[in-house]
Design a protein around this motif. Structure first.
Motif, mmCIF file in Angstrom:
data_model
loop_
_atom_site.group_PDB
_atom_site.id
_atom_site.type_symbol
_atom_site.label_atom_id
_atom_site.label_comp_id
_atom_site.label_asym_id
_atom_site.label_seq_id
_atom_site.Cartn_x
_atom_site.Cartn_y
_atom_site.Cartn_z
ATOM 1 N N ASP A 170 -18.249 -8.824 13.125
ATOM 2 C CA ASP A 170 -19.038 -7.599 13.089
ATOM 3 C C ASP A 170 -18.457 -6.594 14.079
ATOM 4 O O ASP A 170 -18.231 -6.916 15.250
ATOM 5 N N GLU A 171 -18.214 -5.386 13.615
ATOM 6 C CA GLU A 171 -17.555 -4.381 14.457
ATOM 7 C C GLU A 171 -18.404 -3.979 15.659
ATOM 8 O O GLU A 171 -17.870 -3.647 16.724
ATOM 9 N N LEU A 172 -19.736 -4.012 15.511
ATOM 10 C CA LEU A 172 -20.609 -3.593 16.606
ATOM 11 C C LEU A 172 -20.949 -4.737 17.551
ATOM 12 O O LEU A 172 -20.801 -4.618 18.769
ATOM 13 N N THR A 173 -21.412 -5.843 16.984
ATOM 14 C CA THR A 173 -21.873 -6.954 17.828
ATOM 15 C C THR A 173 -20.750 -7.910 18.216
ATOM 16 O O THR A 173 -20.913 -8.713 19.134
ATOM 17 N N LYS A 174 -19.635 -7.825 17.492
ATOM 18 C CA LYS A 174 -18.491 -8.721 17.701
ATOM 19 C C LYS A 174 -18.820 -10.183 17.375
ATOM 20 O O LYS A 174 -18.090 -11.088 17.758
#
Length: 318
Positions: free
Chosen positions: A64-68
């Motif tokens: 996930d790009e935001l939460t990694k």
């Protein structure tokens, strides 16, 4: 998806007008059997085929790009179908949870219908694509007809139909029958051994005299009339034929034939699965089941007893 039984409405018997093949197909929505995601201790929730499997692209798991955080197939399906995150959770229903469908999760209340014959899943439809993933992980569904027939999925009631598998299975069945028939016409397959096969397979009593032609016809008909379900004629014949390949296997054939002769002549008797030999000095238990009785007759330490059995058969004219 296929259900391995004929349909009561004979849908499974409909054939294609040009090829002559059975269609065995029905669309979702006109089905009778139902299946849902089952609880799996292994995954700690419902086996939906998504929540515990990584979303892999180009050989690596998507992040996930935001939460990694690493993403799962659940994330992939939720994004594909525009669902809220967590909508496809595999959380199982527990005591105390609401039975109100509006408060239950998708997999807690969702089931898929399967018809006799084959059910086509259209993966351009959300429910059917999610159902397909669930079926891949269900213990009630084998991954192919071959795996179902080979008992690789002991709890399976359905199997996933693979393209061209029907033709492959037909060819396999034909080859199996051809190999069995090749054996009974092989000059090395003696008349004496053919007769033992007839007796061991339960096709005739050892007390009945059969001509060579009758022996051949009995075996030929036995192979021809086979099904391909567990315990079929061809399975029993091939299992017996496999014993011809080794000295120990041939000894096993002789032991099985001796047991059959002793049963037919009533020297021994079978009761509740066990095999017993009444003797002047007391009854002998050959075994609590068929396999144990055969092992008794094969035991070198029981050679004297086996000789006595042969002698008793000879006295009775067998």
């Amino acid at each position: 998806m296929s259900i391995p039984r004929p349909t009561a409405t004979n849908v499974s018997e409909l054939v294609n007008g040009s090829s002559g093949k059975k269609l065995n197909k029905t669309k979702m929505g006109s089905c009778t059997d139902r299946i849902s995601a089952l609880y799996s201790p292994k995954v700690g929730g419902l086996a939906n085929g998504l929540s515990y499997k990584p979303w892999i692209e180009d050989g690596t798991q998507k992040i996930d790009e935001l939460t990694k955080k690493p993403l799962t197939l659940q994330d992939k399906m939720e994004r594909k179908w525009g669902l809220e995150p967590g909508f496809l959770t595999n959380r199982a229903w527990m005591n105390g949870d609401s039975l109100d469908e509006e408060k239950m999760t998708y997999y807690q209340k969702k089931y898929w219908s399967l018809n006799d014959g084959s059910t086509v899943f259209d993966t351009s439809n959300m429910d059917e694509e999610l159902g397909y993933y669930m079926l891949l992980d269900s213990k009630l569904v084998a991954n192919s007809e071959k795996e179902w027939r080979d008992h690789k999925w002991p709890d399976a009631k359905f199997y996933i139909s693979l393209e061209n598998e029907e033709d492959e299975l037909k060819a396999s069945k034909a080859r199996s029958k051809a190999a069995a028939k090749a054996l009974i016409v092989n000059p090395d397959f003696s008349l004496n051994m053919q007769q033992k096969f007839v007796h061991i397979l339960g096709l005739a009593q050892t007390t009945v005299s059969l001509t060579p032609d009758a022996i051949f016809n009995v075996l030929d008909n036995y192979i021809d009339s086979t099904t391909f379900t567990p315990g079929s004629n061809i399975e029993k014949f091939n299992e017996l034929a496999e014993n011809l390949k080794t000295p120990h296997g041939r000894e096993r054939i002789e032991a099985r034939h001796l047991l059959k002769r002793a049963l037919d002549s009533r020297i021994i008797f079978e009761k509740q699965g066990g095999y017993f030999w009444p003797r002047p000095e007391g009854q002998i238990t050959l075994g609590e089941n068929y396999s144990e009785a055969i092992e008794y007759l094969l035991d070198p330490k029981k050679e004297v007893m086996v000789e006595d059995m042969h002698a008793e058969l000879k006295l009775k004219g067998f």
